[in-house]
Design a protein around this motif. Structure first.
Motif, mmCIF file in Angstrom:
data_model
loop_
_atom_site.group_PDB
_atom_site.id
_atom_site.type_symbol
_atom_site.label_atom_id
_atom_site.label_comp_id
_atom_site.label_asym_id
_atom_site.label_seq_id
_atom_site.Cartn_x
_atom_site.Cartn_y
_atom_site.Cartn_z
ATOM 1 N N UNK A 167 0.851 -1.198 0.000
ATOM 2 C CA UNK A 167 0.000 0.000 0.000
ATOM 3 C C UNK A 167 0.878 1.236 0.000
ATOM 4 N N UNK A 168 0.463 2.244 -0.688
ATOM 5 C CA UNK A 168 1.236 3.468 -0.764
ATOM 6 C C UNK A 168 1.192 4.220 0.548
ATOM 7 N N UNK A 169 1.926 5.326 0.623
ATOM 8 C CA UNK A 169 1.988 6.109 1.834
ATOM 9 C C UNK A 169 0.767 6.961 2.080
ATOM 10 N N UNK A 170 -0.238 6.915 1.219
ATOM 11 C CA UNK A 170 -1.411 7.760 1.410
ATOM 12 C C UNK A 170 -2.105 7.468 2.733
ATOM 13 N N UNK A 171 -2.299 6.180 3.024
ATOM 14 C CA UNK A 171 -2.985 5.838 4.264
ATOM 15 C C UNK A 171 -2.075 6.053 5.469
ATOM 16 N N UNK A 172 -0.792 5.757 5.316
ATOM 17 C CA UNK A 172 0.120 5.845 6.441
ATOM 18 C C UNK A 172 0.465 7.284 6.792
ATOM 19 N N UNK A 173 0.223 8.217 5.882
ATOM 20 C CA UNK A 173 0.502 9.629 6.137
ATOM 21 C C UNK A 173 -0.773 10.439 5.919
ATOM 22 N N UNK A 174 -1.633 10.530 6.961
ATOM 23 C CA UNK A 174 -2.912 11.224 6.815
ATOM 24 C C UNK A 174 -2.767 12.676 6.377
ATOM 25 N N UNK A 209 -6.910 -7.481 -3.223
ATOM 26 C CA UNK A 209 -6.300 -8.157 -4.366
ATOM 27 C C UNK A 209 -7.014 -9.399 -4.867
ATOM 28 N N UNK A 210 -8.304 -9.306 -5.190
ATOM 29 C CA UNK A 210 -9.026 -10.449 -5.752
ATOM 30 C C UNK A 210 -8.532 -10.731 -7.170
ATOM 31 N N UNK A 215 -7.499 0.137 -10.330
ATOM 32 C CA UNK A 215 -7.648 1.002 -9.159
ATOM 33 C C UNK A 215 -6.681 0.666 -8.032
ATOM 34 N N UNK A 216 -6.004 -0.456 -8.108
ATOM 35 C CA UNK A 216 -5.283 -0.988 -6.948
ATOM 36 C C UNK A 216 -4.169 -0.082 -6.437
ATOM 37 N N UNK A 220 -14.470 1.426 -4.933
ATOM 38 C CA UNK A 220 -13.026 1.441 -5.171
ATOM 39 C C UNK A 220 -12.644 0.412 -6.203
ATOM 40 N N UNK A 221 -11.438 -0.159 -6.007
ATOM 41 C CA UNK A 221 -10.607 -0.095 -4.808
ATOM 42 C C UNK A 221 -11.357 -0.463 -3.532
#
Length: 212
Positions: free
Chosen positions: A1-8, A48-49, A57-58, A87-88
């Protein structure tokens, strides 16, 4: 996962979100099939289906954060009375700002989620589509208005029942054939639903209508 979630901070508390696309169409699946709705599709998924029809979108790095007010303005400029956030996996992100603003405009807010991340935002309807590789959190079962299980083979009926046992009694239950094997699976799915009539069948009608 990218840093988008980890860096609000990158999302400014949900005022920015990684938008893949937004568009006005007809809901094709589940309880609200046939209903005109404005779709807001967010980028990023860690489930990841293998049969996912939205693999583009992943990776959220492909979709720089967009000001949600831009999306709200587009949604409210069309005749849509309902919004579908999908989404996603949309619950990767804080959805309170987006959903509250749309609710204030008098719109119904529908969520499509695997339930694998904590909830945020306000919703009028939650469609929970559980996945074995990353099962829903407990709170997702309590929030689900609709349980939609994708069926690839007869083995998926046991998974469907396992999840159905955990949702609220009022939750609507749907079995949906995985599109690439739908012709093979459909006869078995029909017989299962007839034998277990609390289940309904969902078909991806938008693919027959040739709309997004």
């Amino acid at each position: 996962m990218s840093g988008l979630k980890s860096d609000p901070a990158l999302l400014d508390g949900g005022r920015l979100l990684p938008l893949v696309e937004d568009f006005y169409t007809i809901q094709g699946e589940g309880f609200h099939a046939g209903k005109p709705a404005y779709f807001i599709r967010l980028g990023g998924c860690d489930v990841g289906c293998r049969w996912c029809d939205a693999k583009y979108t992943w990776n959220p790095k492909l979709y720089p954060p967009v000001d949600v007010q831009t999306v709200i303005d587009r949604a409210t400029a069309c005749p849509a009375q309902a919004i579908v956030i999908t989404g996603g996996e949309p619950l990767l992100y804080p959805l309170g700002v987006l959903t509250s603003a749309l609710r204030d405009k008098g719109l119904e807010i529908f969520l499509e989620t695997s339930g694998s991340h904590p909830f945020s935002g306000v919703f009028d309807w939650v469609c929970l589509s559980p996945k074995r590789q990353q099962p829903p959190l407990e709170e997702a079962f309590a929030r689900a208005d609709e349980l939609k299980v994708i069926v690839e083979s007869e083995e998926d009926f046991a998974w469907a029942e396992e999840n159905a046992a955990r949702v609220r009694p009022a939750c609507r239950l749907y079995l949906q054939p995985e599109w690439s094997v739908s012709e093979r699976v459909m006869p078995v799915l029909v017989e299962y639903a007839k034998a277990h009539p609390r289940w309904n069948i969902s078909i991806q009608t938008h693919k027959y209508m040739r709309i997004p």
